[in-house]
Design an enzyme around this catalytic site. Structure first.
Site, PDB file in Angstrom:
ATOM      1  N   SER A 169     -87.708  50.278 -74.421  1.00  0.00           N
ATOM      2  CA  SER A 169     -88.605  50.207 -73.271  1.00  0.00           C
ATOM      3  C   SER A 169     -88.168  49.079 -72.356  1.00  0.00           C
ATOM      4  O   SER A 169     -87.333  48.251 -72.713  1.00  0.00           O
ATOM      5  CB  SER A 169     -90.052  50.027 -73.726  1.00  0.00           C
ATOM      6  OG  SER A 169     -90.176  48.873 -74.529  1.00  0.00           O
ATOM      7  N   CYS A 170     -88.744  49.070 -71.165  1.00  0.00           N
ATOM      8  CA  CYS A 170     -88.420  48.109 -70.122  1.00  0.00           C
ATOM      9  C   CYS A 170     -88.446  46.689 -70.687  1.00  0.00           C
ATOM     10  O   CYS A 170     -89.369  46.357 -71.422  1.00  0.00           O
ATOM     11  CB  CYS A 170     -89.433  48.255 -68.982  1.00  0.00           C
ATOM     12  SG  CYS A 170     -89.085  47.197 -67.572  1.00  0.00           S
ATOM     13  N   PRO A 171     -87.460  45.888 -70.396  1.00  0.00           N
ATOM     14  CA  PRO A 171     -86.346  46.078 -69.449  1.00  0.00           C
ATOM     15  C   PRO A 171     -85.040  46.504 -70.111  1.00  0.00           C
ATOM     16  O   PRO A 171     -83.997  46.508 -69.457  1.00  0.00           O
ATOM     17  CB  PRO A 171     -86.193  44.690 -68.847  1.00  0.00           C
ATOM     18  CG  PRO A 171     -86.451  43.772 -70.007  1.00  0.00           C
ATOM     19  CD  PRO A 171     -87.541  44.471 -70.813  1.00  0.00           C
TER      20      PRO A 171
END
Length: 82
Positions: free
Chosen positions: A17-19
């Protein structure tokens, strides 16, 4: 949809997941030769806007296409310079 690219490398960031998808994409593009195409496979829906934004603000990278495949998002980027 035109996924008829000569893909030099595929980066699998599914489950990240981000980032992380953007960080891993940035690292992978750095290892490519100019003109090479990187395919990025992600499961994070946010990668669509994150990778688009990163490519738009990064010199030497061209976002060729993004494909929303439902469970897997595919991104195709070309290294255009150093």
């Amino acid at each position: 949809m035109n996924t008829e690219f000569d893909i030099a490398e595929t980066l699998d960031v599914k489950g990240a997941s981000c980032p992380m998808p953007v960080i891993k994409t940035s690292e992978a593009v750095g290892d490519l030769d100019v003109g090479d195409v990187l395919e990025v496979l992600a499961t994070d829906a946010g990668s669509m806007s994150d990778i688009d934004g990163w490519a738009s603000s990064t010199d030497g990278v061209e976002l060729l296409e993004q494909v929303d495949g439902g469970d897997v998002y595919k991104h195709y980027l070309r290294k255009t310079g150093e």
